[in-house]
Design an enzyme around this catalytic site. Structure first.
Site, PDB file in Angstrom:
ATOM      1  N   HIS A   1       0.725  -1.205  -0.048  1.00  0.00           N
ATOM      2  CA  HIS A   1       0.027  -0.061  -0.002  1.00  0.00           C
ATOM      3  C   HIS A   1       0.996   1.134  -0.118  1.00  0.00           C
ATOM      4  O   HIS A   1       1.836   1.144   0.881  1.00  0.00           O
ATOM      5  CB  HIS A   1      -0.840   0.045   1.120  1.00  0.00           C
ATOM      6  CG  HIS A   1      -1.812   1.077   1.380  1.00  0.00           C
ATOM      7  ND1 HIS A   1      -1.430   2.444   1.596  1.00  0.00           N
ATOM      8  CD2 HIS A   1      -3.147   1.127   0.928  1.00  0.00           C
ATOM      9  CE1 HIS A   1      -2.682   3.001   1.482  1.00  0.00           C
ATOM     10  NE2 HIS A   1      -3.807   2.416   0.998  1.00  0.00           N
TER      11      HIS A   1
ATOM     12  N   GLU B   1      10.302  11.904   7.338  1.00  0.00           N
ATOM     13  CA  GLU B   1       8.998  11.597   6.395  1.00  0.00           C
ATOM     14  C   GLU B   1       9.210  11.130   5.110  1.00  0.00           C
ATOM     15  O   GLU B   1      10.007  11.573   4.263  1.00  0.00           O
ATOM     16  CB  GLU B   1       8.201  12.937   6.554  1.00  0.00           C
ATOM     17  CG  GLU B   1       7.825  13.474   7.854  1.00  0.00           C
ATOM     18  CD  GLU B   1       7.209  12.705   8.907  1.00  0.00           C
ATOM     19  OE1 GLU B   1       6.255  11.689   8.469  1.00  0.00           O
ATOM     20  OE2 GLU B   1       7.218  12.697  10.268  1.00  0.00           O
TER      21      GLU B   1
ATOM     22  N   ASP C   1       0.677   4.292   1.408  1.00  0.00           N
ATOM     23  CA  ASP C   1       1.349   4.725   2.667  1.00  0.00           C
ATOM     24  C   ASP C   1       2.247   3.764   3.513  1.00  0.00           C
ATOM     25  O   ASP C   1       3.140   4.222   3.973  1.00  0.00           O
ATOM     26  CB  ASP C   1      -0.025   4.977   3.554  1.00  0.00           C
ATOM     27  CG  ASP C   1      -1.009   6.138   3.009  1.00  0.00           C
ATOM     28  OD1 ASP C   1      -0.171   7.065   2.364  1.00  0.00           O
ATOM     29  OD2 ASP C   1      -2.280   5.995   3.274  1.00  0.00           O
ATOM     30  N   LYS C   2       2.039   2.507   3.435  1.00  0.00           N
ATOM     31  CA  LYS C   2       2.895   1.513   3.960  1.00  0.00           C
ATOM     32  C   LYS C   2       4.209   1.336   3.441  1.00  0.00           C
ATOM     33  O   LYS C   2       5.231   1.337   4.105  1.00  0.00           O
ATOM     34  CB  LYS C   2       2.113   0.104   3.991  1.00  0.00           C
ATOM     35  CG  LYS C   2       1.392  -0.141   5.201  1.00  0.00           C
ATOM     36  CD  LYS C   2       1.885  -0.166   6.462  1.00  0.00           C
ATOM     37  CE  LYS C   2       1.220   0.807   7.668  1.00  0.00           C
ATOM     38  NZ  LYS C   2       2.196   0.955   8.449  1.00  0.00           N
TER      39      LYS C   2
ATOM     40  N   LYS D   1      11.344  10.059  20.719  1.00  0.00           N
ATOM     41  CA  LYS D   1      10.038  10.662  20.212  1.00  0.00           C
ATOM     42  C   LYS D   1       8.899   9.583  21.040  1.00  0.00           C
ATOM     43  O   LYS D   1       8.486   8.400  20.676  1.00  0.00           O
ATOM     44  CB  LYS D   1       9.719  10.429  18.833  1.00  0.00           C
ATOM     45  CG  LYS D   1      10.279  11.744  18.139  1.00  0.00           C
ATOM     46  CD  LYS D   1      11.563  11.641  18.080  1.00  0.00           C
ATOM     47  CE  LYS D   1      12.209  12.964  16.938  1.00  0.00           C
ATOM     48  NZ  LYS D   1      13.625  12.740  16.972  1.00  0.00           N
TER      49      LYS D   1
ATOM     50  N   PHE E   1      -8.182  -3.823 -10.499  1.00  0.00           N
ATOM     51  CA  PHE E   1      -7.135  -3.135  -9.638  1.00  0.00           C
ATOM     52  C   PHE E   1      -5.959  -3.718 -10.112  1.00  0.00           C
ATOM     53  O   PHE E   1      -5.057  -4.266  -9.484  1.00  0.00           O
ATOM     54  CB  PHE E   1      -7.522  -3.602  -8.068  1.00  0.00           C
ATOM     55  CG  PHE E   1      -6.624  -2.878  -7.014  1.00  0.00           C
ATOM     56  CD1 PHE E   1      -5.757  -1.879  -7.291  1.00  0.00           C
ATOM     57  CD2 PHE E   1      -6.762  -3.299  -5.643  1.00  0.00           C
ATOM     58  CE1 PHE E   1      -5.075  -1.253  -6.276  1.00  0.00           C
ATOM     59  CE2 PHE E   1      -6.112  -2.753  -4.836  1.00  0.00           C
ATOM     60  CZ  PHE E   1      -5.054  -1.622  -4.982  1.00  0.00           C
TER      61      PHE E   1
ATOM     62  N   ASP F   1      -1.884   5.782  -6.267  1.00  0.00           N
ATOM     63  CA  ASP F   1      -2.313   6.825  -5.241  1.00  0.00           C
ATOM     64  C   ASP F   1      -1.008   7.311  -4.622  1.00  0.00           C
ATOM     65  O   ASP F   1      -0.355   6.409  -3.997  1.00  0.00           O
ATOM     66  CB  ASP F   1      -3.387   6.309  -4.346  1.00  0.00           C
ATOM     67  CG  ASP F   1      -3.905   7.292  -3.325  1.00  0.00           C
ATOM     68  OD1 ASP F   1      -3.752   8.434  -3.660  1.00  0.00           O
ATOM     69  OD2 ASP F   1      -4.800   6.999  -2.257  1.00  0.00           O
ATOM     70  N   ALA F   2      -0.812   8.580  -3.944  1.00  0.00           N
ATOM     71  CA  ALA F   2       0.346   9.009  -3.286  1.00  0.00           C
ATOM     72  C   ALA F   2       0.337   8.544  -1.929  1.00  0.00           C
ATOM     73  O   ALA F   2      -0.768   8.091  -1.282  1.00  0.00           O
ATOM     74  CB  ALA F   2       0.498  10.801  -3.226  1.00  0.00           C
TER      75      ALA F   2
ATOM     76  N   ARG G   1      -0.007   7.690   7.607  1.00  0.00           N
ATOM     77  CA  ARG G   1      -1.365   7.839   7.692  1.00  0.00           C
ATOM     78  C   ARG G   1      -2.169   6.834   7.889  1.00  0.00           C
ATOM     79  O   ARG G   1      -3.471   6.583   7.621  1.00  0.00           O
ATOM     80  CB  ARG G   1      -1.560   8.252   6.117  1.00  0.00           C
ATOM     81  CG  ARG G   1      -1.133   9.635   5.861  1.00  0.00           C
ATOM     82  CD  ARG G   1      -2.120  10.176   4.559  1.00  0.00           C
ATOM     83  NE  ARG G   1      -1.837   9.467   3.259  1.00  0.00           N
ATOM     84  CZ  ARG G   1      -2.132   9.991   2.032  1.00  0.00           C
ATOM     85  NH1 ARG G   1      -2.677  10.906   1.937  1.00  0.00           N
ATOM     86  NH2 ARG G   1      -1.852   9.017   0.887  1.00  0.00           N
ATOM     87  N   LYS G   2      -1.708   5.474   8.556  1.00  0.00           N
ATOM     88  CA  LYS G   2      -2.293   4.338   8.788  1.00  0.00           C
ATOM     89  C   LYS G   2      -2.247   4.014  10.398  1.00  0.00           C
ATOM     90  O   LYS G   2      -1.952   2.998  10.534  1.00  0.00           O
ATOM     91  CB  LYS G   2      -1.784   3.121   7.728  1.00  0.00           C
ATOM     92  CG  LYS G   2      -2.341   3.242   6.320  1.00  0.00           C
ATOM     93  CD  LYS G   2      -3.914   3.061   6.201  1.00  0.00           C
ATOM     94  CE  LYS G   2      -4.111   3.546   4.772  1.00  0.00           C
ATOM     95  NZ  LYS G   2      -4.216   4.849   4.610  1.00  0.00           N
TER      96      LYS G   2
ATOM     97  N   LYS H   1      -5.779  -4.432   0.515  1.00  0.00           N
ATOM     98  CA  LYS H   1      -6.442  -4.006   1.562  1.00  0.00           C
ATOM     99  C   LYS H   1      -7.279  -4.821   1.953  1.00  0.00           C
ATOM    100  O   LYS H   1      -7.985  -5.681   1.217  1.00  0.00           O
ATOM    101  CB  LYS H   1      -7.162  -2.643   1.287  1.00  0.00           C
ATOM    102  CG  LYS H   1      -6.319  -1.379   1.123  1.00  0.00           C
ATOM    103  CD  LYS H   1      -7.241   0.001   0.660  1.00  0.00           C
ATOM    104  CE  LYS H   1      -7.656   0.333   2.084  1.00  0.00           C
ATOM    105  NZ  LYS H   1      -8.189   1.675   1.923  1.00  0.00           N
TER     106      LYS H   1
ATOM    107  N   LYS I   1      10.329   7.655  13.272  1.00  0.00           N
ATOM    108  CA  LYS I   1      10.798   8.330  14.471  1.00  0.00           C
ATOM    109  C   LYS I   1      11.828   7.542  15.293  1.00  0.00           C
ATOM    110  O   LYS I   1      11.596   6.319  15.533  1.00  0.00           O
ATOM    111  CB  LYS I   1       9.694   8.733  15.345  1.00  0.00           C
ATOM    112  CG  LYS I   1       8.497   9.440  14.598  1.00  0.00           C
ATOM    113  CD  LYS I   1       7.276  10.036  15.597  1.00  0.00           C
ATOM    114  CE  LYS I   1       6.231  10.944  14.679  1.00  0.00           C
ATOM    115  NZ  LYS I   1       4.918  11.078  15.311  1.00  0.00           N
TER     116      LYS I   1
ATOM    117  N   ASP J   1       5.814   9.695  20.731  1.00  0.00           N
ATOM    118  CA  ASP J   1       4.837   9.063  20.181  1.00  0.00           C
ATOM    119  C   ASP J   1       4.897   7.673  19.966  1.00  0.00           C
ATOM    120  O   ASP J   1       3.991   6.682  19.894  1.00  0.00           O
ATOM    121  CB  ASP J   1       4.868   9.949  18.725  1.00  0.00           C
ATOM    122  CG  ASP J   1       4.160  11.085  18.624  1.00  0.00           C
ATOM    123  OD1 ASP J   1       3.484  11.559  19.719  1.00  0.00           O
ATOM    124  OD2 ASP J   1       4.427  12.278  17.798  1.00  0.00           O
TER     125      ASP J   1
ATOM    126  N   GLU K   1      13.980  16.090  10.185  1.00  0.00           N
ATOM    127  CA  GLU K   1      15.349  16.381  10.814  1.00  0.00           C
ATOM    128  C   GLU K   1      15.849  15.315  11.385  1.00  0.00           C
ATOM    129  O   GLU K   1      15.459  14.365  11.968  1.00  0.00           O
ATOM    130  CB  GLU K   1      14.623  17.495  12.033  1.00  0.00           C
ATOM    131  CG  GLU K   1      14.160  18.668  11.457  1.00  0.00           C
ATOM    132  CD  GLU K   1      13.538  19.469  12.764  1.00  0.00           C
ATOM    133  OE1 GLU K   1      13.162  19.055  13.795  1.00  0.00           O
ATOM    134  OE2 GLU K   1      13.498  20.812  12.344  1.00  0.00           O
TER     135      GLU K   1
END
Length: 401
Positions: free
Chosen positions: A16, A44, A18-19, A283, A244, A252-253, A258-259, A176, A279, A285, A57
């Site tokens: 995918h 990123e 995003d992955k 961090k 597909f 798709d970008a 995003r997941k 998916k 990260k 997060d 960074e």
């Protein structure tokens, strides 16, 4: 707490878009931590048609210091990116590991962030950002994960393994899944719906080839989801759009982070909002989400609850957490406040400071790329990998109550 309901979770494959971005970002994290365990990384990734862009960074001894790259460092970063895309399996006209364009826009970490996070004098290492993080565990599955997410992940993991081994050569990397279960008494009793959309080779959207693909997917579902949950009433939606062929970053970008619901608990638990991939473990997060999963899993594994949510909060630059909250959703065998006190009393956790978390779980190691597909939780701890999935606090928690 409702005892009878339908619940759904989704997953996405390693291909995918995003992955793909998450895996590239974590490959960069691993690369830098392999050079410098105290590296600072916030990487990123953007993926789109024949393009990968890095931004963020960094600070890393021997790689990027005083605003300058070490000789060969940028070439090694680009090689790492291309190897990651190759491992996923992208060799398509619209996205190919060898011919894609690459941009590296990583730059020096902000000095103002560094002064708050770094230890100095009598000041301990502070949290790399403010925020709230959640951990969760439930006794739905042996790995103490929500069953809807667990099965969604396993469907795509199985399909990816078959694609890589050529057992299913008609599959392409992007896919998916989605699983809906009926719960009674907070336990899954039936699978009411399965959705699988998978990128495929040319021609597998019609006739016998389409039937072959759909039969294959149903066979994977039958391997993954227990037979007593499936029935003639289970509804399947397999490639419901019809075709597909164009997928991945060409379709798709993709962007890092995003997941986050796929990465965590499939919507069964709150989420603090911060992504994990790209990260380093200063961090919170990332590291605090790992420690709260670790704690929640040990609470459930100890038999102290059937379900457990734990929240923790930090201020940037401050070492000590602002709050710790435990919620066993009415399933606890002791009071939630007593579990909170027991967690706070465990000295090996280092007061749940960022340094304490990193030290206890051993997070300053290149262990992150495997987390970036098929979930950060519910995985098998092996060697240095997935230490937050261990249940080695069970006896200590019981003794502290």
């Amino acid at each position: 707490m409702r005892s009878n309901y339908l619940f759904t979770s989704e997953s996405v494959s390693e291909g995918h878009p995003d992955k793909v971005a998450d895996q590239i970002s974590d490959a960069i994290v691993d690369l830098f931590l392999s050079k410098d365990p105290e590296a600072r990384i916030a990487c990123e990734t953007l993926t789109t048609t024949q393009l990968v862009v890095l931004a963020g960074e960094i600070r890393c001894k021997g790689v990027y210091e005083n605003g300058a790259w070490a000789p060969g460092a940028q070439e090694e970063i680009e090689r790492t990116v291309r190897e990651t895309v190759k491992r996923i399996g992208y060799e398509q006209d619209g996205f190919h590991w060898e011919t894609l364009r690459f941009e590296n826009n990583l730059h020096a970490q902000s000095a103002h962030i560094a002064q708050g996070v770094d230890a100095s004098g009598n000041k301990d290492e502070g949290a790399g950002d403010q925020g709230i993080m959640f951990g969760y565990a439930a006794n739905d599955t042996p790995d103490l994960m929500p069953a809807t997410l667990y099965y969604s992940h396993k469907i795509l993991e199985t399909m990816a393994a078959d694609r890589h081994s050529k057992a299913a050569p008609f599959l392409e990397p992007d896919a998916k899944s989605q699983v809906t279960l009926r719960y009674e008494g907070s336990k899954p009793v039936a699978c009411t719906a399965v959705v699988v959309s998978t990128q495929h080779a040319k021609g597998y959207d019609q006739g016998d080839k389409e039937a072959e693909l759909k039969a294959y997917v149903k066979g994977v579902v039958a391997k993954v989801i227990p037979a007593d949950l499936l029935s003639d009433e289970t509804v399947y939606h397999i490639n419901p759009t019809g075709s597909f062929e164009i997928g991945g970053p060409d379709g798709d970008a993709g962007l890092t982070g995003r997941k986050i619901i796929v990465d965590t608990y499939g919507g069964a638990s709150p989420h603090g909002g911060g992504a994990f991939s790209g990260k380093d473990p200063t961090k919170v997060d990332r590291s605090a989400a790992y420690i709260t999963r670790y704690l929640a899993k040990n609470v459930v594994a100890a038999g102290l609850a059937q379900r457990c949510t734990i929240q923790i909060a930090y201020a940037i630059g401050v070492a000590e957490p602002l709050s710790l909250y435990v919620d066993t959703h009415g399933t606890g065998t002791v009071g939630d406040d007593r579990i909170e006190d027991a967690i706070k009393s465990l000295k090996e956790l280092g007061g749940l400071t960022p340094r304490g978390i990193r030290t206890h779980l051993g997070l300053n190691k290149p262990i992150y790329q495997p987390t970036a597909a098929y979930g950060h939780f519910g995985r098998k701890p092996e060697g240095d990998f997935f230490p937050w999935e261990k249940t080695d606090l069970v006896d200590k928690l019981k003794a502290a109550l």
